[in-house]
Scaffold this active site. Structure first.
Site, PDB file in Angstrom:
ATOM      1  NE  ARG A 194      47.289 -11.581  24.711  1.00 54.94           N
ATOM      2  CZ  ARG A 194      46.368 -12.493  24.391  1.00 54.94           C
ATOM      3  NH1 ARG A 194      45.637 -13.043  25.353  1.00 54.94           N
ATOM      4  NH2 ARG A 194      46.173 -12.838  23.144  1.00 54.94           N
TER       5      ARG A 194
ATOM      6  CG  ASP B  86      33.952 -15.500  28.318  1.00 50.57           C
ATOM      7  OD1 ASP B  86      34.120 -16.234  27.333  1.00 50.57           O
ATOM      8  OD2 ASP B  86      34.888 -14.897  28.867  1.00 50.57           O
TER       9      ASP B  86
END
Length: 274
Positions: free
Chosen positions: A39, A143
């Site tokens: 990532r 979130d």
């Protein structure tokens, strides 16, 4: 950039892990090193940086915190779907609605770790179908990722994504963006109106006062270490109304934690009314 070509030492992994834990409680154990490498490689490519040290220097120099927030977007997993873990939605209709919503015609729900919004909209669809406009239903969906919150706010999903929505609810809650069978579906305004999306890091101070009648934090706490889980469970309990319910993920359990919740069934907990 090929992730395998990115040099990623144990010291660098430790630095990223410490940053992630401090920023949003993520527990990046050694088994996550290759995932983090992959990532980070994608982020290095986007920024045209040569190596991880350059990226760590960028993070250290970023006084705005924007890149740290972007890193959390990169490292967090946002897997979700409409009506994921359907047992919770059956319980919602069989227990939560008759016990809490019907007598008072009012329900406050928090979807914590809402990702791209499918959970919050699933809750809104079910509750609206059950009580229509005759009750005061409000859903807060939060979130840590600004990116997924923006996606959720649009309320637009692929044909594949809405396939898991029961046909009648799909007809009531979505409109087609085009005639092509593969075209996107948009959540209707009356469903979106029940949900408010906001960015919130669960490690920070929570600005909402509550209490909530139902809190859903599903498949989120598995990414935290036990001390962080312990603190969160206590904070959730304090923000839940007496008589309210808490939904965890089916891969999560409170068995190893010290808490005051009553166990109801797998992944469902209750705060006693008195």
């Amino acid at each position: 950039m090929d992730p395998a070509a990115v040099e990623f030492s144990q010291d660098q992994f430790h630095a990223v892990s410490q940053l992630a834990h401090g920023a949003c409680g993520l527990n990046l154990h050694p088994g996550k090193k290759e995932l983090v490498r992959a990532r980070l490689a994608a982020r290095l490519r986007e920024l045209r940086l040569a190596d991880v040290d350059s990226y760590l220097a960028l993070l250290a120099a970023d006084g705005t915190g924007r890149e740290a927030a972007r890193l959390m977007d990169v490292l967090t997993t946002n897997k979700t779907s409409f009506f994921r873990e359907p047992e919770h939605f059956r319980f919602l209709l069989q227990r939560v609605v008759p016990e809490l919503l019907v007598p008072r015609r009012r329900l406050r729900v928090w979807s914590a770790g809402c990702s791209t919004g499918e959970e919050a909209y699933s809750l809104a669809m079910v509750l609206r179908a059950e009580v229509g406009d005759t009750a005061d239903v409000r859903i807060l969906a939060t979130d840590v990722s600004s990116r997924v919150i923006e996606t959720a706010r649009t309320g637009v999903y692929s044909a594949e994504a809405v396939r898991s929505v029961p046909v009648l609810l799909r007809q009531q809650s979505f409109r087609r963006a085009g005639r092509d069978p593969a075209s996107a579906w948009s959540v209707r305004a009356e469903v979106r109106g029940l949900v408010r999306f906001a960015r919130l890091n669960l490690m920070d101070t929570w600005p909402m006062r509550g209490p909530f009648d139902l809190i859903c934090c599903r498949n989120v706490m598995i990414y935290f270490d036990r001390p962080t889980q312990q603190r969160l469970v206590r904070r959730f309990w304090e923000l839940l109304a007496p008589g309210g319910y808490f939904f965890a993920g089916h891969s999560e359990s409170f068995a190893a934690l010290d808490h005051e919740f009553e166990y109801v069934q797998p992944a469902v907990y209750h705060r006693a009314a008195t």
